[in-house]
Design an enzyme around this catalytic site. Structure first.
Site, short mmCIF file in Angstrom:
data_model
loop_
_atom_site.label_atom_id
_atom_site.label_comp_id
_atom_site.label_asym_id
_atom_site.label_seq_id
_atom_site.Cartn_x
_atom_site.Cartn_y
_atom_site.Cartn_z
N ARG A 53 0.82 -1.22 0.00
CA ARG A 53 0.00 0.00 0.00
C ARG A 53 0.86 1.27 0.00
NH1 ARG A 53 -2.18 1.74 4.43
NH2 ARG A 53 -2.29 -0.32 5.38
N TYR A 106 -15.82 18.53 -14.52
CA TYR A 106 -16.30 17.14 -14.58
C TYR A 106 -17.27 16.89 -13.43
CZ TYR A 106 -16.31 12.10 -14.21
OH TYR A 106 -16.71 10.81 -14.10
C1 LIG Z 1 -11.83 15.65 -16.67
C2 LIG Z 1 -12.00 14.44 -15.81
N1 LIG Z 1 -11.49 14.43 -14.56
C3 LIG Z 1 -11.63 13.37 -13.75
C4 LIG Z 1 -12.31 12.25 -14.14
C5 LIG Z 1 -12.47 11.07 -13.20
O1 LIG Z 1 -11.59 10.06 -13.59
P1 LIG Z 1 -11.88 8.48 -13.34
O2 LIG Z 1 -13.09 8.13 -14.12
O3 LIG Z 1 -10.61 7.86 -13.84
O4 LIG Z 1 -12.07 8.29 -11.89
C6 LIG Z 1 -12.86 12.21 -15.42
C7 LIG Z 1 -13.62 11.02 -15.87
O5 LIG Z 1 -14.33 11.07 -16.84
C8 LIG Z 1 -12.69 13.33 -16.27
O6 LIG Z 1 -13.20 13.35 -17.51
#
Ligand SMILES: Cc1ncc(COP(=O)(O)O)c(C=O)c1O
Length: 379
Positions: A53, A106
């Site tokens: 870990r 996002y």
């Molecule tokens: C711009 C952006 N940030 C973060 C994430 C989150 O990543 P993950 O799906 O790998 O957890 C995404 C997922 O679509 C994303 O498009």
């Protein structure tokens, strides 16, 4: 690592970084280190690995390449997913501090920030990252600015160097989600950011077969803090996934170059398509993000979004395509599209009729022919 002594271009680093020492008989590729524990008699030697870990050689190989590409060779920390990286990132925002963040980031990052704000951990101020004056106003008294650029899924562009400067003047730390741009098109740490985040699930791994995340920072204290979060919360990447992502990064420069070129051609054709109401792509001269992207980025990327007459037309498009895959996610070799508002947590600022397109590596004429036939059926 077999990193050469003089600085090399990102395209070279993507290939040569993170390899075992070049000794006779050594393997050319990093191995997949599958172990939960390491031999350590007596008192703990901090220079040696102890437990799965806390560290893993396959993570280290992946991290050295991503760190190098982002300008902080020792500063990358890999996580089980982009959201695990995002959660560790937000844990850095001091308790009670103001977190300024793009209103169209996002959706899961927004949800996480809103949950932290609802719990009273942070004061959240959501801003339009393309409006520098609005960001400046929100930064007064702020502890942290989190940017995403280009944004998912509206493909808006923030002036990252400018906003990093404003945050610094206000005494706030800055993080940038660089998932859409990749380290090849923009390096936020060089622009003044403190931490860069990636959903490595997307362009870095590049084959839609891995979920993985990574943070990168040039600040030793912040690096220690995020590593501590990873060890404490246990959102660690799997060695197999990390190895796949490392393998994917080897071809990132050629993948991105090809996908970006195709995206530019498709965007131009979509603009003049009678059924398409709007195309969002910073490579288009008329796009609101064009000037900033042209000044601050080394390319316009391979993500675009189109708006159709209504929600029904957008849904029908996703059924009508035959070559494009109707699926969420992005950044893989295969072209994907999706009506984003079908996701319940997608903010209302995203139009119901918006379809996000992730351009992959198929032949441009095949991709266009498929879109064209699907759009023709909507008329
Ligand atoms: C711009 C952006 N940030 C973060 C994430 C989150 O990543 P993950 O799906 O790998 O957890 C995404 C997922 O679509 C994303 O498009």
């Amino acid at each position: 690592m077999a990193d050469p002594a003089r600085p090399v271009s990102p395209a070279t680093l993507a290939v040569v970084g993170g390899r075992p020492p070049r000794t006779p008989g050594a393997p050319v590729n990093a191995g997949i280190e599958v172990t939960s524990t390491y031999v350590q008699p007596g008192d703990i030697d901090p220079a040696l690995p102890l437990y799965g870990r806390y560290g893993n050689e396959t993570w280290a190989a992946f991290e050295s390449v991503v760190g190098g590409l982002e300008g902080a060779p020792d500063g990358a920390v890999a996580f089980a997913s982009g959201m695990a990286a995002g959660a560790a990132l937000f844990s850095l925002v001091p308790r009670g501090g103001r977190l300024v963040m793009g209103a169209t980031s996002y959706n899961a990052m927004l949800a996480l920030a809103r949950e932290r704000a609802a719990a009273g951990d942070v004061e959240l101020v959501e801003v339009d990252v393309a409006d520098a004056d609005a960001v400046r106003a929100a930064l007064t008294g702020a502890a942290w600015l989190h940017l995403e650029s280009p944004t998912n899924p509206l493909i808006e562009v923030a002036d990252v160097p400018l906003l990093c400067g404003l945050a610094r003047e206000a005494g706030a730390r800055v993080s940038v989600d660089n998932t859409f741009a990749t380290p090849l098109l923009q390096n936020p740490l060089t622009d003044g950011a403190d931490v860069v985040m990636h959903s490595a699930t997307k362009y870095l791994a590049g084959h839609s077969d891995v979920v993985l995340g990574v943070l990168v920072t040039g600040d030793a204290g912040l690096r220690e803090a995020v590593e501590h979060q990873r060890a404490l919360l246990g959102a660690i990447p799997g060695p197999f996934e990390t190895w796949l992502a490392l393998r994917g990064i080897r071809t990132l420069p050629v993948r991105l170059e090809r996908a970006q070129a195709t995206a530019g051609v498709l965007a131009e054709r979509l603009v003049s398509h009678p059924v398409v109401a709007r195309v969002r792509y910073p490579g288009l001269a008329g796009d609101p993000g064009h000037a900033v992207a042209a000044r601050t980025m080394r390319g316009f990327g391979a993500m675009l979004a189109i708006e159709l007459p209504d929600r029904d037309a957008a849904d029908r498009l996703t059924h009508a395509v035959q070559l494009w895959t109707p699926a969420t996610s992005l950044g893989g070799v295969e072209s994907l599209l999706e009506r984003r508002r079908r996701i319940p947590s997608e903010p209302a600022t995203v139009p119901e009729s918006l379809v996000r397109l992730s351009v992959g590596l198929e032949d441009v004429e095949d991709l266009w022919a498929d879109l064209d036939q699907a759009l023709a059926g909507l008329g």
